[in-house]
Design an enzyme around this catalytic site. Sequence first.
Site, PDB file in Angstrom:
ATOM      1  N   ASP A 176       3.234  -3.756   8.114  1.00  0.00           N
ATOM      2  CA  ASP A 176       1.921  -3.134   7.683  1.00  0.00           C
ATOM      3  C   ASP A 176       0.960  -3.906   8.000  1.00  0.00           C
ATOM      4  O   ASP A 176       0.692  -4.984   6.924  1.00  0.00           O
ATOM      5  CB  ASP A 176       2.011  -2.504   6.313  1.00  0.00           C
ATOM      6  CG  ASP A 176       0.549  -1.898   6.063  1.00  0.00           C
ATOM      7  OD1 ASP A 176      -0.363  -2.055   6.914  1.00  0.00           O
ATOM      8  OD2 ASP A 176       0.524  -1.505   4.911  1.00  0.00           O
ATOM      9  N   GLN A 182      -4.317  -4.720   7.357  1.00  0.00           N
ATOM     10  CA  GLN A 182      -5.288  -5.724   6.732  1.00  0.00           C
ATOM     11  C   GLN A 182      -5.360  -7.095   7.366  1.00  0.00           C
ATOM     12  O   GLN A 182      -5.991  -7.950   6.859  1.00  0.00           O
ATOM     13  CB  GLN A 182      -5.078  -5.936   5.316  1.00  0.00           C
ATOM     14  CG  GLN A 182      -5.361  -4.707   4.445  1.00  0.00           C
ATOM     15  CD  GLN A 182      -7.037  -4.396   4.203  1.00  0.00           C
ATOM     16  OE1 GLN A 182      -7.777  -4.996   4.609  1.00  0.00           O
ATOM     17  NE2 GLN A 182      -7.134  -2.999   3.684  1.00  0.00           N
ATOM     18  N   HIS A 200       0.903  -1.097   0.027  1.00  0.00           N
ATOM     19  CA  HIS A 200      -0.087   0.026   0.063  1.00  0.00           C
ATOM     20  C   HIS A 200       0.906   1.353  -0.009  1.00  0.00           C
ATOM     21  O   HIS A 200       2.070   1.069   0.491  1.00  0.00           O
ATOM     22  CB  HIS A 200      -0.821  -0.090   1.316  1.00  0.00           C
ATOM     23  CG  HIS A 200      -1.951   1.038   1.255  1.00  0.00           C
ATOM     24  ND1 HIS A 200      -1.537   2.258   1.599  1.00  0.00           N
ATOM     25  CD2 HIS A 200      -3.315   1.010   1.336  1.00  0.00           C
ATOM     26  CE1 HIS A 200      -2.990   2.940   1.662  1.00  0.00           C
ATOM     27  NE2 HIS A 200      -3.737   2.058   1.396  1.00  0.00           N
ATOM     28  N   CYS A 251      -4.649   2.311  -3.958  1.00  0.00           N
ATOM     29  CA  CYS A 251      -3.374   3.015  -3.011  1.00  0.00           C
ATOM     30  C   CYS A 251      -2.416   2.265  -3.437  1.00  0.00           C
ATOM     31  O   CYS A 251      -1.471   1.817  -2.484  1.00  0.00           O
ATOM     32  CB  CYS A 251      -3.726   3.358  -1.746  1.00  0.00           C
ATOM     33  SG  CYS A 251      -4.916   4.571  -1.233  1.00  0.00           S
ATOM     34  N   LYS A 293     -10.603  -0.164  10.622  1.00  0.00           N
ATOM     35  CA  LYS A 293     -10.665  -1.329   9.808  1.00  0.00           C
ATOM     36  C   LYS A 293     -11.111  -2.776  10.468  1.00  0.00           C
ATOM     37  O   LYS A 293     -11.291  -3.665  10.169  1.00  0.00           O
ATOM     38  CB  LYS A 293      -9.317  -1.920   9.086  1.00  0.00           C
ATOM     39  CG  LYS A 293      -9.163  -0.670   8.045  1.00  0.00           C
ATOM     40  CD  LYS A 293      -7.937  -1.226   7.059  1.00  0.00           C
ATOM     41  CE  LYS A 293      -7.476   0.110   6.258  1.00  0.00           C
ATOM     42  NZ  LYS A 293      -7.973   0.449   5.206  1.00  0.00           N
TER      43      LYS A 293
HETATM   44  N1  PMP Z   1      -1.908  -0.526   4.529  1.00  0.00           N
HETATM   45  C1  PMP Z   1      -2.927  -0.945   4.022  1.00  0.00           C
HETATM   46  C2  PMP Z   1      -2.415  -2.622   3.645  1.00  0.00           C
HETATM   47  C3  PMP Z   1      -3.970  -0.669   3.940  1.00  0.00           C
HETATM   48  O1  PMP Z   1      -5.289  -1.312   3.495  1.00  0.00           O
HETATM   49  C4  PMP Z   1      -4.407   0.658   4.236  1.00  0.00           C
HETATM   50  C5  PMP Z   1      -5.891   1.326   4.475  1.00  0.00           C
HETATM   51  N2  PMP Z   1      -6.233   0.982   3.038  1.00  0.00           N
HETATM   52  C6  PMP Z   1      -3.460   1.300   5.146  1.00  0.00           C
HETATM   53  C7  PMP Z   1      -2.317   0.989   5.277  1.00  0.00           C
HETATM   54  C8  PMP Z   1      -3.524   2.632   5.513  1.00  0.00           C
HETATM   55  O2  PMP Z   1      -4.385   2.940   6.511  1.00  0.00           O
HETATM   56  P1  PMP Z   1      -5.040   4.132   7.057  1.00  0.00           P
HETATM   57  O3  PMP Z   1      -5.663   4.638   5.733  1.00  0.00           O
HETATM   58  O4  PMP Z   1      -6.247   3.799   8.132  1.00  0.00           O
HETATM   59  O5  PMP Z   1      -3.861   4.889   7.460  1.00  0.00           O
END
Ligand code: PMP
Length: 409
Positions: A200, A203, A123, A363, A226
Site C-alpha cells: 500500500d 502515502q 490503513h 482509518c 494524494k
Molecule cells: N492507504 C493509505 C496509507 C492511505 O492513507 C489511504 C488514504 N487515506 C488509502 C490507503 C486509501 O486511499 P483512497 O481513499 O484514495 O482509496
Amino acid sequence: MSIDVNRIREDFPILKEEMNGHPLVYLDSGATTLKPQKVIDAVNNYNTKTTSNVHRGVYQLSNDATELYEGAREKVRQLINAKTASEIVFTKGATHSLNLVAQSFGLYHLKAGDEIIVSELEHHSSFLPWQHVARVTGAVLKFIPLDATGHITVDNFKKVLSEKTKVVAINYVSNVMGYESPIKEITALAHEVGAIVSVDAAQAVPHMKIDVQDLDCDFLSFSAHKMCGPTGVGVLYGKYDLLNSLEPIEFGGEMIDIVGETTSTWKDAPYRFEAGTPVIAGAIGLGAAIDYLQSIGFDAIAQHELELREYAVSKLDELGGITIFNRDAKTGIISFNIDGVHPHDAATIYDTEGICVRAGHHCAQPLMGWLCQPATLRASFYLYNTKEEVDAFIEATRKGKEFFDGVFF
Ligand code: PMP
C-alpha cells in the site's frame, strides 16, 4: 536542493481562497492534496477538446483520447520504473487497487490454514480486504507486532513469517505515523517462502522516488488525489506474469476477448481489469500531476516536507502540553494531541482560524488501539506549505490550549 515555495503556490488556485475569514492553511495533504492549474487544465482540456471514449473509436477524436490515456499509463510506468506499461492498471483509487489484489489473488489462491501477514500500522483499505479473504477462505491473518516506537521492523516481521505465509500486505508509509516500512527487506524474505507482497503505497508515491523493480514487490497500489491528481483514479502495479494470471473481479465491456453464452475469455492485463469505460479524464489528470511533481523533483519535495515537519515539531515542543506520537518520522506527517483536549474539539478551533488538519482515527483503528487513543490530530505537509503557515498552525494550537484550559480546568 530547495524549492521555490512562493512560486509553487502560484500554481494552486485554491490557495487564493479564504476560510472563515482567514487565508486558507491546508495541512491535510495526507487525506487529499490540492490541485495545480496544470492538472485542472489537463482534465478540462480532455472534457472540452478531446471527449470521446478510448480504445473503441475508429475516428481521430477517439484516437487522440486513447493516446492521452495510454500516454498517462506510460508516465505512471516511468514514475515507478515498472518494466512495461502493461503492468499498470488504472483503478478508482488505492482502495480499489488493494481490494482488486485481495479478491483476484486471495479468493482464488488461498485455502484454510494459509497465512496472510499484515501489520498493526495498516490503513483499513490495506487490511480489511484481507480480513475478508481470511473469513471466506479460512486463511489466518497474522499481525507484525510493532516495536516500542510503533515501527515495523524486519526482526518483528521474521517472528510472524512462516512456511505457511502466502501473502504479505503492508504499507510503505503509514498515514498516521509517517514511518517508512522496510519493504525491500520484507519482500526478499517473503519471496524466500514463496509468498507474494502487496504494498500500500498511497502515502509513499506522492512523496518519494519509487522503483518497483528494485523493491521487487509483486503489487503496489496508490491514488492520484494524494499526489496533486484528481479524485476517482488510482493505480495498481503488478508484475506482469502474475497480474496476467489473475481473474478479473469486474466483468463487462472492453475487458473481453471472446464472449460466448456460457463462457468467455478475457483480454490480457491491464485491460482485463479495466471493465467498462475507464477513468479517462482522471488518468489524463494523473499524467499531468506526474509531470508537475517531476518538474519540481521528489527529493526536493521530501526535503521541504521534512524541514516543515522539524520546524513544526520544535515549535510544538516550545508550546508544551502536546503529545507527539511519531517524533522520529522522516516524512511530512505529525500525529499529536493537545493534552487534555479531545482532537475533535481542537480541530474546531483550527477550523475557525482557517487551518485544515485532520482529527479522528485516520482509518487505522488497530493503530489507535496500540496508541491507546480514541483519535489523534494529524497535520500533514506538502510542497505548497510554508513556514508562515506552520506559524499560523502553532498560534492556533496555542489559542486552542488556552481556550480549553479556560473552559474545562
Ligand atoms: N492507504 C493509505 C496509507 C492511505 O492513507 C489511504 C488514504 N487515506 C488509502 C490507503 C486509501 O486511499 P483512497 O481513499 O484514495 O482509496
